[in-house]
Enzyme design. Structure first.
Site, PDB file in Angstrom:
ATOM      1  N   GLY A  68       0.796  -1.217   0.000  1.00  0.00           N
ATOM      2  CA  GLY A  68       0.000   0.000   0.000  1.00  0.00           C
ATOM      3  C   GLY A  68       0.830   1.269   0.000  1.00  0.00           C
ATOM      4  O   GLY A  68       0.528   2.221  -0.722  1.00  0.00           O
ATOM      5  N   THR A  69       1.899   1.283   0.783  1.00  0.00           N
ATOM      6  CA  THR A  69       2.737   2.488   0.846  1.00  0.00           C
ATOM      7  C   THR A  69       3.383   2.748  -0.506  1.00  0.00           C
ATOM      8  O   THR A  69       3.451   3.892  -0.971  1.00  0.00           O
ATOM      9  CB  THR A  69       3.818   2.313   1.933  1.00  0.00           C
ATOM     10  OG1 THR A  69       3.161   2.203   3.201  1.00  0.00           O
ATOM     11  CG2 THR A  69       4.759   3.498   1.964  1.00  0.00           C
ATOM     12  N   ASN A 155      -8.258   4.184   8.488  1.00  0.00           N
ATOM     13  CA  ASN A 155      -7.646   3.038   9.159  1.00  0.00           C
ATOM     14  C   ASN A 155      -7.722   3.124  10.680  1.00  0.00           C
ATOM     15  O   ASN A 155      -7.616   2.118  11.357  1.00  0.00           O
ATOM     16  CB  ASN A 155      -6.180   2.922   8.738  1.00  0.00           C
ATOM     17  CG  ASN A 155      -5.418   4.204   8.984  1.00  0.00           C
ATOM     18  OD1 ASN A 155      -5.780   5.264   8.454  1.00  0.00           O
ATOM     19  ND2 ASN A 155      -4.366   4.141   9.786  1.00  0.00           N
ATOM     20  N   GLN A 183      -7.957  -0.217   3.514  1.00  0.00           N
ATOM     21  CA  GLN A 183      -8.828  -0.789   4.544  1.00  0.00           C
ATOM     22  C   GLN A 183     -10.189  -1.180   3.994  1.00  0.00           C
ATOM     23  O   GLN A 183     -10.947  -1.896   4.652  1.00  0.00           O
ATOM     24  CB  GLN A 183      -9.017   0.216   5.693  1.00  0.00           C
ATOM     25  CG  GLN A 183      -7.755   0.565   6.451  1.00  0.00           C
ATOM     26  CD  GLN A 183      -7.276  -0.564   7.359  1.00  0.00           C
ATOM     27  OE1 GLN A 183      -8.011  -1.522   7.639  1.00  0.00           O
ATOM     28  NE2 GLN A 183      -6.037  -0.478   7.815  1.00  0.00           N
ATOM     29  N   THR A 241      11.233  -7.408 -10.747  1.00  0.00           N
ATOM     30  CA  THR A 241      10.737  -8.727 -11.127  1.00  0.00           C
ATOM     31  C   THR A 241       9.434  -9.013 -10.391  1.00  0.00           C
ATOM     32  O   THR A 241       9.356  -8.832  -9.171  1.00  0.00           O
ATOM     33  CB  THR A 241      11.786  -9.794 -10.762  1.00  0.00           C
ATOM     34  OG1 THR A 241      12.992  -9.491 -11.459  1.00  0.00           O
ATOM     35  CG2 THR A 241      11.312 -11.185 -11.146  1.00  0.00           C
ATOM     36  N   CYS A 329       4.973   5.452  14.764  1.00  0.00           N
ATOM     37  CA  CYS A 329       6.098   5.771  13.899  1.00  0.00           C
ATOM     38  C   CYS A 329       7.196   4.730  14.119  1.00  0.00           C
ATOM     39  O   CYS A 329       7.088   3.849  14.959  1.00  0.00           O
ATOM     40  CB  CYS A 329       6.610   7.182  14.141  1.00  0.00           C
ATOM     41  SG  CYS A 329       7.892   7.318  15.372  1.00  0.00           S
TER      42      CYS A 329
END
Lengths: 395, 354
Positions: A68-69, A155, A183, A241, A329
């Site tokens: 997702g990031t 989230n 989410q 890849t 964090c």
């Protein structure tokens, strides 16, 4: 162990595990031209088709990423660069105040390092971005907006955004709207084409698939500048890849999640109602956060006045109950949640919060375990808070 | 006991926690995040993300739960702001002592007790001895590492809830033990400087916060000898870094004798002019029952000084100390820690010299 942190990551479903492990023993780079390569390529493309069918998009619109990031970064940076290159007047990035850090941080980076102008749009007390707020922000100077990013569902508190209405506003001005739907997939009906968004992020491990694989769905004509340069495996938008086993597991998980959506959502909804009612009965002054109705079925988020969320988490952890204070964090320092602050909480209230998130392996017994453990934990955390406050006032 | 181990990411707190686990205590590790912008420390000092990771790895090896507690705001108010304010007032604070007093054995200990722990364990070098009238705080056996001075601010209740597993060891043993236990921090260098001034430039740190306040160096007769950029940057007994310009007529080194922030004057003079016969101190803290009247003990007036014989009188405002022999380099703001042999009796903050 009572796992109530499915919004952080949820166990793989059997379909995904089977599909992934079947591929792990095989050789073949999907980009190779020989038989083994073709076999791997076939798995990748069938997976792409499966995902496209489940999400209401075309196979060619699915770009595999490392999660997702990764997808959010490609969307934010890549689309900003592409739109800004087309027209240097496009400098504004509009995002909601409750975005995940995977959107918030690339947007802030673009503002700090690349000359973008970041506008963080306020949300209401339920955490919703109102379409009129977006419209007003665009109308201030439509030609200068490079892109908009608004998550599908939050989230932390679970509030669902009026994404189709927001996308309609964006389309009126022909501005691409990206949505982080990490989410939402598997928890809510998501139809990419019908929603009108231009780009959408999803990730495997939040919906019963493997970690480290995700996708950015890009509508035709939405072409970001790549962040990674190399083989150009994914429409030249993403290189590296292709991870055939993870892609196979991911597709199986998406397919299962969407196929089982109604029953799954109903189960989660019932479990969560029990959890919420139980928590509010056990701790009457707990504050239930987020949109009470239009929300993710598995997320229940509370503030417990007078408690530190950190203390609650630690005390519950010691009793085998695993939950979250929100997003942490890298150093593990819990800062007051920007989501709750944006919803109007003060810092103390934001720090007093816990998220319980349910998933496909959750049971009534999980909820019962939590409800049994919670009252003494809240009482203890509150007392710890009072002792600390008393000393602070003395000194 | 249920013990909360404060784990800085350094070798001392790691071995302390390991020993506490081995002693049969039920441990939970916490790393205290004290820097509000940890990235600005650039990997030096204490409580950087790297230190948090190191602490977490030690907790993994010890198989104990581990959390990070964010005490940055409290640390800024109680330690950093206090540090700057003390210098601004012409005193010389000891921030480690302040941190023990208001963070580690106050905010952290209170929270730990509130959460159901019985004690807080740290890697300080000091010994706890059960005496006839309760738990006593004593010097560590390693004279180079002894940290009883910076723990002298703890009261009896705080000492009763402390655990210092390293007090009976010397540093080399602790390092060897860390390596033998497979702790990844065994070879990590010691931290020396003030943790929130990782480059060691205290003068620069203060100047950035207090600005330039040009003033004069004067001698004991009041004659102006030179200029400085702020009296707050000087400490009684300081010799280095004065940059007065004109040397003393007799060519002997000059020392800071007095810092007056009111008229921004720094008085300098020869070493023997530093000698004081006694001091007054306020904010007394006792490690056991508060003594009354006048009594004989030893008094240590700075972190790395000798404890010297003195007669101490408890007065309503604090303490009066009369040294048996004159003592040099007594700086207001530092703690006067009282010892009976190796035992810490208590402490007070030096207000003035007499």
């Amino acid at each position: 162990m009572t796992y109530l942190d499915h919004a952080a990551t949820t166990p793989m479903v059997p379909e995904a595990l089977a599909a992934m492990t079947a591929e792990l023993g095989r050789v073949g780079n999907p980009s190779s031209l020989h038989g083994s390569g073709r076999a791997a390529r076939r798995v990748v493309e069938e997976s792409r088709e499966t995902i496209a069918a489940a999400l209401g998009c075309r196979p060619g619109e699915v770009v595999f990423t490392g999660g997702g990031t990764d997808a959010d970064n490609v969307a934010l940076k890549g689309l900003y660069w592409a739109r800004h290159r087309e027209d240097p007047a496009r400098r504004r990035i509009l995002i909601s105040a409750v975005e995940h850090h995977a959107v918030l941080d690339p947007a802030a980076w673009l503002a700090q390092q690349q000359g973008a102008v970041l506008e963080v749009l306020p949300v209401d007390s339920l955490g919703r971005l109102r379409p009129e707020t977006l419209r007003a922000a665009i109308e201030a100077d439509p030609a200068s907006v490079a892109l908009i990013s608004v998550m599908w569902a939050n989230n932390e508190v679970g509030t669902v955004q009026p994404i189709a209405e927001l996308a309609a506003v964006a389309r009126e001005f022909e501005i691409p709207l990206h949505s982080d739907a990490v989410q939402a997939i598997g928890a809510l009906p998501v139809d990419f084409a019908a929603s009108g968004v231009s780009a959408m992020s999803l990730t495997g491990h939040k919906l019963g698939g493997p970690l480290g694989i995700g996708a950015l769905v890009l509508a035709r004509g939405t072409v970001p500048v790549p962040l990674l340069h190399g083989g150009g495996q994914e429409r030249d938008v993403h290189s590296g890849t292709l991870d055939t086993p993870s892609i196979a597991g991911f597709a199986a998980a998406v397919e299962a999640a969407v196929r089982n959506l109604d029953a799954h959502a109903a189960t989660l909804h019932a479990l969560r109602s029990e959890l919420v009612a139980g928590v509010l009965a056990a701790v009457p002054d707990a504050r239930y956060n987020g949109d009470p109705d239009d929300r993710l079925p598995g997320i229940a988020h509370f503030s417990f006045a007078g408690c530190e969320g950190d203390s609650l988490l630690m005390l519950l952890d010691a009793r085998g109950i695993e939950c979250s204070t929100g997003s942490a964090c890298s150093a593990g320092v819990a800062r007051p949640s920007h989501v709750l602050i944006a919803m109007g909480h003060d810092e103390a209230s934001a720090r007093s919060s816990l998220r319980f998130s349910l998933g496909h392996s959750s049971t009534e017994s999980d909820v019962a375990q939590l409800l049994e453990a919670l009252p003494p934990v809240v009482e203890r955390a509150r007392r710890a808070g009072e002792i600390a406050a008393a000393r602070h006032n003395r000194s | 006991m249920r013990v909360l181990a404060a784990m800085s990411g350094g070798v001392d707190s790691a071995v302390a926690a390991a020993r506490a686990v081995e002693a049969g205590h039920e441990l939970t590790g916490v790393h205290l995040a004290l820097a509000e912008a940890p990235d600005s420390l650039k990997g030096k000092g204490c409580c950087t993300p790297e230190d948090a990771r190191d602490a977490r790895r030690v907790a993994d090896v010890l198989d104990i739960p581990f959390y990070v507690w964010d005490l940055a705001e409290q640390f800024r108010v109680d330690v950093i702001d206090n540090f700057v304010a003390e210098y601004a007032a012409g005193r010389t604070p000891n921030p480690c002592l302040r941190c023990n007093e208001s963070i580690k054995f106050a905010a952290v200990l209170d929270r730990a007790i509130g959460l159901g722990f019985d004690a807080v364990c740290t890697g300080h070098y000091a010994r706890l001895v059960d005496g006839p009238s309760g738990r006593e705080l004593h010097r560590a056996v390693d004279p180079d590492k002894d940290q009883s001075y910076v723990l002298g601010v703890l009261d009896a209740d705080q000492v009763a809830h402390a655990l210092f597993p390293l007090g009976g060891s010397v540093k080399t043993e602790v390092r060897a033990e860390a390596a033998a236990r497979g702790l990844t921090v065994a070879a990590k260098p010691d931290s020396h400087d003030i943790c929130f001034i990782p480059d060691g430039d205290t003068a620069g740190f203060l100047q950035a916060r207090l600005g330039e306040r040009p003033g004069s160096f004067v001698d004991t007769s009041g004659a102006v000898l030179g200029a400085h950029s702020g009296a707050y940057g000087f400490t009684v007994g300081q010799r280095r870094g004065l940059r007065i310009g004109t040397p003393a007529p007799d060519g002997r080194p000059r020392y800071v004798l007095d810092v007056s922030v009111v008229d921004n004057r720094v008085t300098v003079g020869p070493a023997e002019a530093l000698e004081v016969a006694g001091l007054t101190a306020d904010r007394p803290r006792w490690c056991g029952p508060a003594p009354a009247g006048t009594f004989e003990c030893r008094v240590q007036v700075r972190a790395h000084g000798e404890a010297v014989p003195a007669a101490v009188t408890a007065i309503p405002e604090g303490l009066q100390v009369a040294f048996s022999e004159p003592v040099r380099g007594v700086a207001p703001g530092q703690a006067a820690v009282l010892y009976d042999g190796t035992r810490v009796l208590g402490s007070a903050t030096i207000a003035a010299t007499v």
